[in-house]
Write an enzyme that holds these catalytic residues in place. Structure first.
Site, PDB file in Angstrom:
ATOM      1  N   TYR A  97       3.009  73.070  45.836  1.00 20.86           N
ATOM      2  CA  TYR A  97       4.464  73.822  45.574  1.00 20.86           C
ATOM      3  C   TYR A  97       5.526  72.776  45.505  1.00 20.86           C
ATOM      4  O   TYR A  97       6.710  72.919  45.142  1.00 20.86           O
ATOM      5  CB  TYR A  97       4.970  74.845  46.752  1.00 20.86           C
ATOM      6  N   ASP A 101       1.509  86.687  52.842  1.00 22.45           N
ATOM      7  CA  ASP A 101       1.515  87.922  52.305  1.00 22.45           C
ATOM      8  C   ASP A 101       0.314  89.028  52.653  1.00 22.45           C
ATOM      9  O   ASP A 101       0.507  90.286  52.824  1.00 22.45           O
ATOM     10  CB  ASP A 101       1.134  87.787  50.859  1.00 22.45           C
ATOM     11  N   LYS A 132      -8.603  73.257  54.598  1.00 23.84           N
ATOM     12  CA  LYS A 132      -9.696  73.642  53.877  1.00 23.84           C
ATOM     13  C   LYS A 132     -10.239  71.878  53.992  1.00 23.84           C
ATOM     14  O   LYS A 132     -10.543  71.359  53.027  1.00 23.84           O
ATOM     15  CB  LYS A 132      -9.645  73.942  52.616  1.00 23.84           C
ATOM     16  N   ASP A 176       1.966  80.512  52.198  1.00 22.72           N
ATOM     17  CA  ASP A 176       2.399  81.622  51.124  1.00 22.72           C
ATOM     18  C   ASP A 176       1.450  82.668  51.144  1.00 22.72           C
ATOM     19  O   ASP A 176       1.826  84.057  51.272  1.00 22.72           O
ATOM     20  CB  ASP A 176       2.885  81.067  49.813  1.00 22.72           C
ATOM     21  N   ASP A 185     -10.308  79.923  53.905  1.00 19.35           N
ATOM     22  CA  ASP A 185     -10.939  81.255  53.604  1.00 19.35           C
ATOM     23  C   ASP A 185     -11.656  82.022  54.793  1.00 19.35           C
ATOM     24  O   ASP A 185     -11.474  83.263  54.594  1.00 19.35           O
ATOM     25  CB  ASP A 185     -12.387  80.854  52.648  1.00 19.35           C
TER      26      ASP A 185
HETATM   27  N1  GGG Z   1       4.322  87.675  46.835  1.00 26.65           N
HETATM   28  C1  GGG Z   1       5.631  87.549  47.417  1.00 26.65           C
HETATM   29  C2  GGG Z   1       6.540  86.719  46.429  1.00 26.65           C
HETATM   30  O1  GGG Z   1       6.409  87.173  45.268  1.00 26.65           O
HETATM   31  N2  GGG Z   1       7.432  86.011  46.975  1.00 26.65           N
HETATM   32  C3  GGG Z   1       8.468  85.406  46.543  1.00 26.65           C
HETATM   33  C4  GGG Z   1       7.853  84.013  46.000  1.00 26.65           C
HETATM   34  O2  GGG Z   1       6.904  83.651  45.241  1.00 26.65           O
HETATM   35  N3  GGG Z   1       8.528  82.904  46.724  1.00 26.65           N
HETATM   36  C5  GGG Z   1       8.055  81.773  46.741  1.00 26.65           C
HETATM   37  C6  GGG Z   1       7.741  81.072  47.889  1.00 26.65           C
HETATM   38  O3  GGG Z   1       7.682  81.756  48.869  1.00 26.65           O
HETATM   39  O4  GGG Z   1       7.089  79.930  47.872  1.00 26.65           O
END
Ligand code: GGG
Length: 341
Positions: A125, A234, A173, A230, A206
């Protein structure tokens, strides 16, 4: 009277509706707890990109810099340009996502209570991606000892303070990503030596995804790298009612930003049906953090009052559509505000 400057990003899609409901709650908090929250609306997100040509304007960044904390609604397609960038700009290295059961909220089991501690500044990210040519693109996954060490330390402190199972589960992992996750795992083990009361478990991601469904009640604190955190948060949210009740905190050494875990859900926007609990609880996390930072007991009590009011609202079966009810967003916000003691 204590005054806090809060930079407020309403966000896209359902964001403005959630923000309005949350402000109802915070208005009551200000009256009852003698706290002044100086809310400064700032632009960021898809609508801002359309209006100003940029998703995160300099002006917004400067106002955030000048504030005590930021409260943010969900943003849409520009999430990477807004939240991922803000995390890096303000070095908000710890993403804290509590997963907790509330009364009358559909859940897998009643005894689920865990915290996901997600490294927030590196991994894939970080956004270091390149096009090699029209058919190939590359993404770099950066994992450092420094970032792994501080997030592991954060997780161990959370486990120490919670005094639940005195356990941290490191999720990675390392059997496949031997270098990057190997370093993450090795660093978690080294940090564990400083916390002899806390047991360190390790799970491959996993397997962790499976165990979260199989035995969610056995987790206490999970610590993991950015993208895994992330995804797992969820997944874990659905164990306790889904993303509508999932708040998140992005915490650095001097500053913090609070937000719902979910996205902007454009298909529900403007219908007054979205669940504002995620953002109301994010504001609770914000007051709790301000209380710790400024040794402000009033803020700590206000934070507890918000969660208590949410619990009482759920106990009264006031539920939005996502939780099986038919209560509208604004009505839910008022119901929580009315239960602030
Ligand atoms: N699936 C949840 C969502 O869409 N969250 C918003 C998102 O993608 N945020 C970016 C993150 O938290 O890194």
């Amino acid at each position: 009277m204590t005054t806090y400057k809060i930079a407020l990003i309403s966000g896209d899609g359902i964001g403005p509706e959630l923000t309005k409901a949350t402000l109802q709650v915070l208005d009551t908090i200000q009256e009852r707890y003698n706290i002044n929250l100086d809310m400064i609306n700032v632009d960021a997100g898809d609508a801002c990109l359309e209006k100003k040509g940029v998703a995160l304007p300099e002006e917004t960044i400067n106002i955030i810099k000048d504030s005590d904390a930021c409260l943010k609604g969900p943003v849409g397609e520009t999430a990477a340009d807004v939240i991922v960038r803000l995390r890096i700009l303000f070095d908000l290295y710890a993403n804290i996502r509590p997963i907790k059961v509330y009364p009358n909220v559909p859940c897998f089991r009643q005894d689920i209570d865990m915290i996901i501690v997600r490294e927030n500044t590196e991994g894939v990210y970080r956004g270091i991606e390149f096009d090699v040519n029209a058919e190939t693109a590359i993404c770099l996954r950066i994992i450092t000892k420094k970032a792994s060490e501080r997030i592991a330390r954060y997780a161990f402190k959370v486990a120490e303070n919670r005094r639940k199972f005195m356990r941290v589960t490191a999720v990675h992992k390392a059997n496949v990503m031997k270098k990057t996750d190997g370093l993450f795992s090795k660093t978690c083990k080294a940090v564990a030596k400083d916390y002899p009361e806390i047991h360190l478990d390790e799970l491959y991601v996993d397997n962790a995804a499976m165990q979260l469904i199989k035995r969610p009640q056995e987790f206490d604190v999970l610590v993991t790298t950015n993208m895994f955190g992330d995804i797992l948060s969820d997944e874990a949210s659905i164990l306790v009612g889904g993303l509508g009740v999932a708040p998140g905190a992005n915490i650095g050494n001097d500053f913090a930003l609070f937000e719902p875990v979910h996205g902007s859900a454009p298909k529900y926007a403007g219908k007054n049906i979205a669940n504002p609990t995620s953002m109301i609880l994010a504001s609770k996390l914000m007051l709790d953090w301000l209380g710790d930072k400024y040794s402000d007991l009033k803020s700590k009590k206000a934070a507890m009052a918000i969660e208590k009011a949410v619990i009482e609202t759920f106990k009264a079966n006031v539920l939005t559509q996502d939780l099986g009810g038919n209560v509208k967003t604004d009505v839910f916000g008022k119901a929580v505000a009315d239960r602030i003691l």
